[in-house]
Structures are given as structure tokens and as C-alpha cells.
Design an enzyme around this catalytic site. Structure first.
Site, mmCIF file in Angstrom:
data_model
loop_
_atom_site.group_PDB
_atom_site.id
_atom_site.type_symbol
_atom_site.label_atom_id
_atom_site.label_comp_id
_atom_site.label_asym_id
_atom_site.label_seq_id
_atom_site.Cartn_x
_atom_site.Cartn_y
_atom_site.Cartn_z
ATOM 1 N N GLU A 1 0.822 -1.203 0.000
ATOM 2 C CA GLU A 1 0.000 0.000 0.000
ATOM 3 C C GLU A 1 0.864 1.265 0.000
ATOM 4 O O GLU A 1 1.804 1.386 0.774
ATOM 5 C CB GLU A 1 -0.899 0.061 1.234
ATOM 6 C CG GLU A 1 -1.703 1.371 1.226
ATOM 7 C CD GLU A 1 -2.507 1.644 2.486
ATOM 8 O OE1 GLU A 1 -2.506 0.802 3.398
ATOM 9 O OE2 GLU A 1 -3.132 2.715 2.521
ATOM 10 N N ASP B 1 10.340 5.843 14.665
ATOM 11 C CA ASP B 1 10.170 7.267 14.396
ATOM 12 C C ASP B 1 10.665 8.032 15.618
ATOM 13 O O ASP B 1 10.202 7.788 16.728
ATOM 14 C CB ASP B 1 8.676 7.553 14.135
ATOM 15 C CG ASP B 1 8.419 9.017 13.800
ATOM 16 O OD1 ASP B 1 9.400 9.773 13.627
ATOM 17 O OD2 ASP B 1 7.246 9.406 13.717
ATOM 18 N N ILE B 2 11.627 8.895 15.400
ATOM 19 C CA ILE B 2 12.129 9.722 16.504
ATOM 20 C C ILE B 2 12.028 11.166 16.060
ATOM 21 O O ILE B 2 12.421 11.505 14.942
ATOM 22 C CB ILE B 2 13.597 9.400 16.845
ATOM 23 C CG1 ILE B 2 13.802 7.896 16.886
ATOM 24 C CG2 ILE B 2 13.992 10.013 18.179
ATOM 25 C CD1 ILE B 2 15.258 7.506 16.827
ATOM 26 N N ASP B 3 11.484 11.995 16.943
ATOM 27 C CA ASP B 3 11.204 13.366 16.543
ATOM 28 C C ASP B 3 11.671 14.307 17.653
ATOM 29 O O ASP B 3 11.417 14.052 18.827
ATOM 30 C CB ASP B 3 9.687 13.496 16.342
ATOM 31 C CG ASP B 3 9.342 14.760 15.608
ATOM 32 O OD1 ASP B 3 8.838 14.655 14.483
ATOM 33 O OD2 ASP B 3 9.566 15.850 16.168
ATOM 34 N N CYS C 1 17.571 24.862 23.473
ATOM 35 C CA CYS C 1 18.033 25.692 22.357
ATOM 36 C C CYS C 1 16.904 26.103 21.409
ATOM 37 O O CYS C 1 16.895 27.208 20.901
ATOM 38 C CB CYS C 1 19.145 24.982 21.593
ATOM 39 S SG CYS C 1 18.692 23.326 21.042
ATOM 40 N N CYS C 2 15.955 25.174 21.134
ATOM 41 C CA CYS C 2 14.866 25.481 20.206
ATOM 42 C C CYS C 2 13.581 24.846 20.726
ATOM 43 O O CYS C 2 13.608 24.026 21.636
ATOM 44 C CB CYS C 2 15.103 24.901 18.811
ATOM 45 S SG CYS C 2 16.777 24.982 18.188
ATOM 46 N N CYS D 1 18.486 23.043 15.520
ATOM 47 C CA CYS D 1 19.791 23.649 15.298
ATOM 48 C C CYS D 1 20.823 22.551 15.501
ATOM 49 O O CYS D 1 20.483 21.465 15.950
ATOM 50 C CB CYS D 1 20.010 24.820 16.255
ATOM 51 S SG CYS D 1 20.307 24.307 17.952
ATOM 52 N N CYS E 1 20.731 20.702 18.984
ATOM 53 C CA CYS E 1 19.757 19.676 19.321
ATOM 54 C C CYS E 1 19.811 18.494 18.358
ATOM 55 O O CYS E 1 19.372 17.400 18.686
ATOM 56 C CB CYS E 1 18.339 20.211 19.499
ATOM 57 S SG CYS E 1 17.730 21.367 18.276
ATOM 58 N N SER F 1 13.818 12.687 8.275
ATOM 59 C CA SER F 1 12.396 12.869 8.015
ATOM 60 C C SER F 1 12.094 14.218 7.364
ATOM 61 O O SER F 1 10.946 14.551 7.144
ATOM 62 C CB SER F 1 11.591 12.707 9.308
ATOM 63 O OG SER F 1 11.868 13.789 10.166
HETATM 64 ZN ZN ZN Z 1 18.270 23.486 18.812
#
Ligand code: ZN
Lengths: 498, 472
Positions: free
Chosen positions: B100, B166-168, B178-179, B185, B188, B217
Site C-alpha cells: 500500500e 520514528d524519533i522526533d 536551544c529550540c 539547530c 539539538c 524525516s
Molecule cells: Zn536546537
């Protein structure tokens, strides 16, 4: 075993078993020897039994499986289940240990063996039945494993051809550090030994990080054998059920068995928690006019239908049926029910209503339809189990159990709309959903929204534990909610009657 | 869809693939699918919930420009490689034909149950529908497009799919200084680098997998596709087992409770993460710089006496760095700030803190289901325009998400190449593929090498697999 051996014998050999020829042939089969109490049911029965035994044994096992399902449904833990099931097992499906030297050993084990295979035939026809059968047989096996004599259990385990490779001394030395870590991690001083198996065979242990895994091989302490044997039991049974399902059409030829099997699987399909419609609270008088007020006591499955009906002026077929039966269960009369629906379908002509909808309502009440339907006073109101095992509603349909059919986020939003805002309760609901314990989530909400009243009936000793048992039927939910919120009125009524 | 302009055929196209201008049977089917009211409750995808976040940061129009995307699908997307990767054999097989694909169209319509007998037909549909992205689902027991014509619903069931992870970076927001949100950035990004190292080691050394494809990703995370035959045939129970074994902060847990000695997997992870904890976390994130954050560090420590001594010390030295605060813990513990201190408990707490701040945070639900869909490698991220390229885990530290080619950049590179080297084909010379003219080249070549390794192993495990099945 009658002719159920069709399921495993290839077509070429089957011709030998043509009943006409068979009566002249040498008896091919004899009774099997059962060396152990536990059985993985890999060898099908081979001896003949009577039709009466066939049915009686199957019903005995069915009783056990249904009771096990009830235990799971009521969230009984291992100990509680064991305590509840022991007398039932002794009565219906006893299995004694070798050391008892009981003269019934072989007969008991034969009954256990044959009844398992008969139910396999009865419950292999649909995916849903197969899953339930496999789950319950696994639970039964686990229960028996736990109660088996330790020595006999070890003998049984040793007899299995599982290709378990023991970790030899040389490897134990090589792996000494890691194996020691695993031993300590389990809070033990030493292990009796280690097995090597593909990790896929011990998923539970892998998930809980209770085993060491190296290049796809799990190192399992021997004391974890139960987990392995149980996984293997389920796996073999699942495969066998699929095979039986494929062989099933050929069994239809035997018209002695088909009705029995059909009856067995039907009684397994609906071991519903029934709702006794005869006892309604004395201060409850449902009419076509007060459903909106009463809807405050509805469980989510019904209030969702009610809200949808009010918003759209319509409900789809299964939703109508589910709701009508629920209203019937509340004690709403047929006339009021018809009036209720007539008014709820805004913008529909009387003609259309009478032609297309009225009949279905009367049918649900048992006023029309075949003899059986009329005699049985129509369909019974749906239980939670029924709602939880039916196919999921598709887009635009609102029937079923929302705890099951909604996503967690949507469900929580829906609950918040109904006024449940307690974060802890909502998190509990999310956890229940993740574990697919939908009825537990529903009961959790009930307990939360009736906290005050439940405390009162407990503190004042008004209600016993049986009256506060887990809710398994939407009508029970309604009735209990109504009674809790009308405690004083009910008391008055009781006084007046008494 | 009805408004989508008729696809044009780029003049550079080889003649064999030209002529996808009229809507095909497949297009019509796809349109039907859009209108169909199937309940997909049982199926899960990573896409919908992330969609909303993407909308926070509206994409520059140029990335989603239909002409840009059409050129991408016509000239750059490596269909042949994708086909080989999923087909597991040079001859078209059900592994590809029953797979699929789910398309997200430019108007945000989500079209499920697409399938293709060949790479070429797949290519034609991409060019005609210009999806903003597409996802890959499982291989089904029959062709996904025929699912409605089957007499029995049970004949249509998912049978295999890569084991995916899946790692986010958004899952690191509670500890990221930092963000936030969609931004990343280099500071991270080190979390992703470390996550790949830790998980790749576990998948290979513990589970024995050999073919783990890591993919960027496109914005702030990475995906892993474990492609070994043994991984593809795992059922949900076993997928859940792996996810559970690799997940540390389970289902939004706040604190880690570790038991010592550590499980060998955690011990190895710790070995890989100690150094990054000192550099990337203590120095890079400086996670306990202010008082509120420092309080969360204190909360994780045992012993009230120790906590009080540290609180006093830090209150007297505002602005003290996280690295110093971390060192203070042992220093204060040694000088005997507390008589009740359990050194074992302190050690466990410290190991827990190291892992809490460094260990990969999985979106475990993605891994648990055989029928979960995941965005395909090499599609363009609609928010950043960056191509979801593979990452070589052996050289993971070299990977720079900001150096990943964008779709517009790649198209410019083709133009530049064509201008410099000319477009005429010389006789007897192999035609240069468009991706070869661009900075996408090393990524496609890595992918090709990955596939070659996979195909080499593909025969062996199959035979073993069959042997296993007959055991029972
Ligand atoms: Zn960062």
C-alpha cells in the site's frame, strides 16, 4: 473421533475412511495413552466416541471457557480467577495429577483432549471466534500450568520437542558477566540453567527486558519455561485453528455433527450479560416525552446516539436498533417508543415513517416477525459484550461502544463535553483504552460521575457489593444511575410498598 | 483532484515513459477511493497529528509549487531504487504489487490503498497526481486496489512490513533549551545522532538485524526501516515487544526508575551516551541553568539533606553552569552534606538522569503496528523542501540536516549541469540520469548499496523462514 478427522487427513487417505468400507475394515484407531495432565493438543483424537459424549463433553468445556471469559471481563486477577474456577473445573472438567493414582486419570484426560478438539471445530469458522477461543484456551492452559505438580510439570516440559538449546558450560563461561547481570537483575542469587531460543518466541520477556538478547537469540532462565510453553501453546493453536477453518467446508457433509457444532458456536457467540427487564425502579416512568431528561443517566453509547438523533433528526439502521432495544429495556412501552421515534425524525412524512420505520420498532419489541421472535418478545437489549464484539461502525454510523470506536482524543473531547474534566480520570480512561479495556473506562466514568451517591449507599449500608459490581450492560448503567440519583424517591417508594 | 492540471511530459523524458497526460484507470480509482466512506479506524498513520504542527510554520510557496513538484517527480525521484528496495527481487513480485502507498495530494486530501504492479506505473501516477508526500504501508494478502471486490473481508489483511521507528525532536521539548517546536539547530540535532547510534547498535547486536535504513524525516527527526525478512514478518505482539524493550520513558513517564545492575542493553547505551551527556547536554543544552530547571534536577536526586545542601550552594552562586552543578552533586555528597545518604540510590539517580537526557525518545506507537504507514524515503518535506535522504549510520556524525538538498536547489543543479555539460547524448555513452547531476547523487548511491546488501541476503533468510514454518 466421529468423522472430524477429516480436518487433518489428506484427501487421498480419506477415501479409505469411507464409512461404508470402514465397517468392514480392521479398526485403525485405538485409545491414546495420556502420560501427562497438561496437553498441547498437537495429536488429534483417534478413537470413536458416541454422539452423546461428543455433545456432553463439548458443553462441559464450553461452560469452563465461558466462565473464564467472565473472569477476564470482570478483571479478576490470577488468584481470584483460580479461586473462582477451581470448583467449576472440578465439576465439569477435572484433571488429576499422576501422583493421585486416580482410576479416572485416563478418562478425564480423554474428555479434556476430545472436548478441546470438538470446540476447535465449532469455533474455527470466523476470525473473531478463533481469536476468542485461542485466548480462552490459553488462559485455561495457564491456569492448569500453575496448578500442576512441579515435578510432573517438569516431566511434561521435558517431553516437549521444542528445540530448546541449553546453554552449555563453555558458553556459560564466555557469557558469565552478562548472565550474572541478568541473574542479579531478577533479584536472584543463581539460576538453574539457561535456554537459547529465537527472541520471537519470548516476546513478553523481551518487552520487559527480562532476558538477554544476542544477535536475535534470547537467553532464557529455565524458570521462565511457562512463558515459553504458553507462547508456543497459543502459536500452535492459532495455526491449527486456521487449518481447521480451511478444512471446515468438508465437514458439512456430516449432518450428524453440523447441528451440534452450530449450536455450540452460537452459545459461545452470545454468552451475554443479560438484563432483567422486569425489574424497573418504581419512580421511573419513561414516556415519549421525558427521554431528554432521562438521557442524563445514559451511558456514553446511548447518550451519543441520543445526541446524534437530536442534532440530525435521524439515526442509521444499527444505531436505531441499538437505541430502540435500550429504550425497550428501560421499560418504555411500544406505543411510547413509536411516538418517540415519530417525533424524533423531524421532517419525515407520516407515510414514510409508517412504511419504513414503524415495522422495525414493532419487530424489535416482538410484536411482529416469526413465531420465535414473537415468543421471545423480540430481541434482547444489547450488552456491553455484544457492543464490544460487533464490527466497528463505519463513517456516519454512531452505534457500538464509543470507548472502542472513537480515537482516544475524540473520546476525551466527548467526555469533556459531557462535563467530565478531572485530569486523573481522563488519563485513566486513556490508559484503559490503550489496554483495550473499554468497559473498564466506562465503569470508571460511572464511578466518577456518581462518586457522591456511591459513597452514600456504601456508607449507609444501603447497597451491597453485588449492586455495585462492574457494569456490563448499558441498561444496568442507566438503571443504577437513575436509582443512585433518586435515592430518596426510591426509599419513599419502598416504604410505601412495604 | 479534478482541478489538477493535466500533467505535462518534460521534453528530456526518455520516450518509454512519455505519455502520462490523460487520467488513467488508476487515477479514476484513486478518485473513487477519496469519496469512499470506508472506516479506517483500525489503521494508523503518523501523518495526521503531525500535519497540524506543520501548519504552524507555513511553507514558502515555492516548495509546494506544482511545477516544482512535478519536475521533482519527473526527473529526480529514484523510482527504480524504491521498487528494488520494496520488491526484494529483480522480477516484479507481490511484495511490491500488493504494497500500500498512501498519497497526500496538494489539496490535503489523503488517498489510501494505492498500489502499483511496476515502478513505471508508480512513476506515472506520481507525475500525474503530484502528491505533496506519500507514505508506505504494509504488503497485503491481496492487491489493495481489489480489496472491495473480495468476497471475504478476511482475504484482505496486512502480511508484512518493515519494522519502523520514528524519533522526533519535539519529543525532547521538555529537556530542550536551544529550540522549540519545528525548529532545530546543530545543538539539538546531536540527539538524533546519538539516537541512531544507540538504536542501531541494539537492532544489530541484540536483535541480529543487518539491514537498517535510517532516513532523515525532512525537518526535525529520523525514521528507521528495518528491512530484514525476519523483521518484515513480525506480528504486532513482537513489534510491540521490540518497541517496549527499546523504549525507556514509556508513554510519557516523567521520571526513570532504573534497577541496577543495568540490563546489558542499557549498559551499552550508557557507554555510548556518557560522553555526549558531558558535551551535548551539560555544555550544549546547559539544561539546569536557571532556578526552575535546577529544581527539577534536585527533584530527581535522593536524600533531602543532599538536596538542601545543593540548593543553598546554588542559590549563593547564581548563573552557575549545568556542568558545575552536575559536578557539585558528587562533591557535596562526598564532603558529607548528609548523614543519611544512600550512595547506591544516588548512583542510580544519576544514571537515570543521564539516560533521561540522552536516551532516544521513540514514538513507540509507530513501531507497534504492522499496518502503520510511514513517510517514504526520498519524498520532499512540504515544510522545508528538503528531500528525506538516507543517513549512513557508520558516518552518522557527518550528517548535517542543514546540508540536505532541497527540491529547488536540486532542480537548479540539473540546470547548471545541463548548461555546462550540454544535453546532447553522445553515441555509445550511457545517458546521465538527472539525479546523477545533483547533490542527491551520494544519497541515491548509498541507497543503492543498501539495497544490494539486502537483496544478497534475501534468498537465504527466505529459505530459513520456510523451514521454520514447517516446524509446527
Ligand atoms: Zn536546537
Amino acid at each position: 473421533m466421529l468423522r472430524s478427522e477429516h480436518s487433518r487427513i489428506d484427501p487421498k487417505r480419506r477415501t479409505v475412511l469411507d464409512p461404508k468400507k470402514r465397517q468392514f475394515a480392521q479398526p485403525l484407531y485405538k485409545d491414546q495413552e495420556y502420560n501427562f495432565r497438561l496437553n498441547l493438543y498437537t495429536v488429534p483424537p483417534t478413537a470413536e466416541i458416541t454422539l452423546e459424549e461428543f455433545e456432553e463433553w463439548a458443553i462441559a468445556r464450553l461452560k469452563i471457557l465461558s466462565e473464564l471469559e467472565t473472569c477476564a471481563f470482570r478483571n479478576r486477577n490470577g488468584e481470584e480467577t483460580l479461586a473462582y474456577m477451581t470448583p467449576l473445573l472440578d465439576k465439569n472438567l477435572p484433571l488429576h495429577a499422576n501422583r493421585t493414582n486416580s482410576s479416572e486419570l485416563q478418562a478425564e484426560r480423554k474428555k479434556d483432549h476430545y472436548s478441546h478438539f470438538i470446540l476447535r471445530l465449532a469455533f474455527s469458522s470466523t476470525e473473531d471466534l478463533r481469536r476468542r477461543f485461542s485466548r480462552l484456551e490459553t488462559a485455561l492452559f495457564r491456569l492448569r500450568w500453575r496448578t500442576d505438580n512441579v515435578v510432573e510439570r517438569q516431566e511434561f516440559t521435558n517431553s516437549l520437542d521444542f528445540n530448546w538449546e541449553m546453554v552449555d558450560d563453555k558458553e556459560k563461561v564466555e557469557m558469565a558477566d552478562e548472565l550474572r547481570v541478568m541473574t542479579e537483575l531478577a533479584g536472584r542469587k543463581a539460576e538453574d540453567g539457561w535456554f537459547k531460543v529465537e527472541w520471537e518466541r519470548v516476546p513478553e520477556l523481551v518487552e520487559q527486558r527480562k532476558v538477554l538478547i544476542k544477535r536475535g537469540v534470547a537467553y532464557v532462565p529455565v524458570r521462565e519455561q511457562m512463558s515459553l510453553v504458553v507462547t508456543e501453546f497459543t502459536k500452535r493453536l492459532d495455526i491449527a485453528l486456521e487449518q481447521t477453518a480451511r478444512a471446515l467446508p468438508r465437514l458439512d457433509e456430516d449432518d450428524r455433527l453440523s447441528p451440534i457444532l452450530a449450536h455450540l458456536s452460537q452459545s459461545f457467540t452470545a454468552p451475554d450479560a443479560t438484563y432483567d427487564t422486569s425489574s424497573t425502579p418504581s419512580s421511573l416512568h419513561p414516556t415519549a416525552n421525558n427521554i431528554d431528561q432521562l438521557a442524563g443517566h445514559f451511558p456514553l453509547c446511548m447518550s451519543n446516539l441520543h445526541t446524534t438523533l437530536r442534532q440530525t433528526g435521524h439515526l442509521k439502521h444499527f444505531g436505531r436498533l441499538q437505541y430502540t432495544l435500550f429504550l425497550k429495556g428501560m421499560g418504555l412501552s411500544l406505543e411510547d417508543c413509536i411516538a418517540f421515534w415519530r417525533r424524533s425524525f423531524r421532517g419525515m412524512t407520516d407515510d414514510k415513517f409508517n412504511k419504513e420505520y414503524k415495522y422495525n420498532i414493532r419487530h424489535a419489541y416482538g410484536e411482529v416477525g416469526g413465531d420465535a421472535n414473537r415468543r421471545g418478545r423480540g430481541y434482547s437489549p444489547y450488552s456491553c459484550q455484544k457492543l464490544l464484539t460487533e464490527a466497528l461502525p463505519s463513517v456516519g454510523q454512531t452505534h457500538g461502544c464509543p470507548y472502542r470506536s472513537f480515537t482516544a482524543d475524540n473520546l476525551v473531547a466527548l467526555l469533556q463535553n459531557t462535563g467530565v474534566r478531572d485530569g486523573e480520570v481522563l488519563n485513566g480512561v486513556r490508559e484503559d483504552l490503550a489496554r483495550q479495556r473499554y468497559h473498564v473506562a466506562c465503569n470508571r466514568i460511572f464511578e466518577h460521575t456518581h462518586k457522591k451517591e456511591i459513597k452514600r449507599v456504601k456508607d449507609d449500608g444501603l447497597w451491597g457489593p453485588a449492586e455495585l459490581d462492574t457494569i456490563l450492560h448499558p441498561n444496568t448503567y442507566f438503571k443504577r444511575s437513575f436509582m443512585l440519583k433518586h435515592l430518596d424517591a426510591e426509599k419513599e417508594a419502598a416504604k410505601a410498598e412495604g | 483532484m479534478p482541478d489538477a492540471p493535466a500533467p505535462e511530459v518534460a521534453p528530456e523524458e526518455p520516450p518509454s515513459t512519455a505519455g502520462a497526460a490523460v487520467p488513467t484507470e488508476d487515477d479514476l480509482k484513486a478518485m473513487e477511493d477519496m469519496l469512499d466512506s470506508d472506516s479506517d479506524d483500525e489503521f494508523t498513520s503518523s501523518m495526521p497529528q503531525k500535519e497540524e504542527e506543520e501548519k504552524e510554520a507555513p511553507a514558502p510557496a515555492r516548495f509546494t509549487d506544482p511545477d516544482v513538484m512535478r519536475a521533482f517527480y519527473a526527473r529526480l525521484f529514484p523510482y527504480r531504487h524504491l521498487f528494488q528496495w520494496l520488491n526484494h527481487s529483480p522480477v516484479p513480485s507481490d511484495d511490491f504489487a500488493h504494497r500500500e502507498f498512501a498519497f497526500t495530494l496538494p489539496n490535503d486530501i489523503y488517498v489510501r490503498y494505492q498500489s502499483f504492479p511496476t515502478a513505471d506505473l508508480f512513476r506515472k501516477q506520481c507525475i500525474s497526481m503530484i502528491p505533496s508526500r506519500f507514505e508506505i504501508g504494509p504488503v497485503y494478502s491481496s492487491n489493495p486496489r481489489d480489496r472491495k471486490t473480495l468476497r471475504k473481508a478476511s482475504l484482505f489483511r496486512p502480511v508484512s512490513k518493515e519494522l519502523v521507528f520514528d524519533i522526533d525532536l519535539t519529543d525532547y521539548d521538555p529537556i530542550r533549551t536551544c529550540c522549540t517546536g519545528a525548529n532545530i539547530c546543530p545543538k539539538c540535532w546531536t540527539w538524533m545522532t546519538n539516537a541512531i547510534r544507540v538504536l542501531d547498535a541494539a537492532l544489530r547486536d541484540d536483535f541480529g538485524f543487518r539491514h537498517v535504513l535510517w532516513v532523515y524525516s525532512g525537518r526535525r527527526g529520523v525514521h528507521a526501516w528495518v528491512c530484514d525478512a525476519r523483521a518484515r514478518c513480525l506480528d504486532d505482539t513482537r513489534r510491540k515487544a521490540i518497541a517496549g524493550a527499546l523504549e525507556l520513558l514509556r508513554g510519557g513517564e516523567k521520571k526513570l526508575t532504573l534497577k541496577r545492575p543495568l540490563h546489558p542493553h542499557l549498559e551499552r547505551s550508557l557507554r555510548l551516551l556518557r560522553e555526549p551527556f558531558s558535551t551535548d547536554i551539560l555544555l550544549g543544552q546547559d539544561p539546569w541553568a536557571d532556578d526552575t530547571r535546577a529544581a527539577s534536577l534536585l527533584d530527581a536526586l535522593p536524600d533531602a539533606g543532599l538536596r538542601e545542601a545543593l540548593r543553598k550552594k546554588w542559590a549563593a552562586a547564581p548563573g552557575r553552569s549545568s556542568a558545575s552543578k552536575w559536578a557539585d552533586i558528587d562533591a557535596v555528597a562526598k564532603t558529607g552534606g548528609s548523614s543519611t545518604l544512600d550512595t547506591g540510590a544516588l548512583l542510580e539517580a544519576k544514571l537515570g538522569i543521564i539516560l533521561e537526557y540522552t536516551y532516544p525518545r521513540l514514538d513507540a506507537e509507530v513501531s507497534k503496528k504492522l499496518n502503520h504507514l510511514l513517510k517514504s524515503p526520498f519524498v520532499v518535506h512540504p515544510g522545508t523542501g528538503r528531500v528525506c535522504v538516507p543517513i549512513d549510520p557508520r558516518r552518522v556524525e557527518e550528517f548535517d540536516p542543514f546540508g540536505v538538498p532541497t527540491v529547488t536547489g536540486l532542480l537548479n543543479e540539473i540546470e547548471a549541469w545541463d548548461a555546462e555539460c550540454g544535453q546532447e547524448e553522445k553515441e555509445g555513452e550511457k545517458r546521465v540520469q538527472d539525479w546523477e547531476k545533483t547533490s542527491l547523487k551520494p544519497y541515491v548511491e548509498y541507497f543503492r548499496g543498501f539495497i544490494a546488501g539486502l537483496l544478497k541476503d534475501e534468498k537465504r533468510p527466505r529459505e530459513e523462514g520456510e523451514g521454520m514454518a514447517t516446524d509446527f
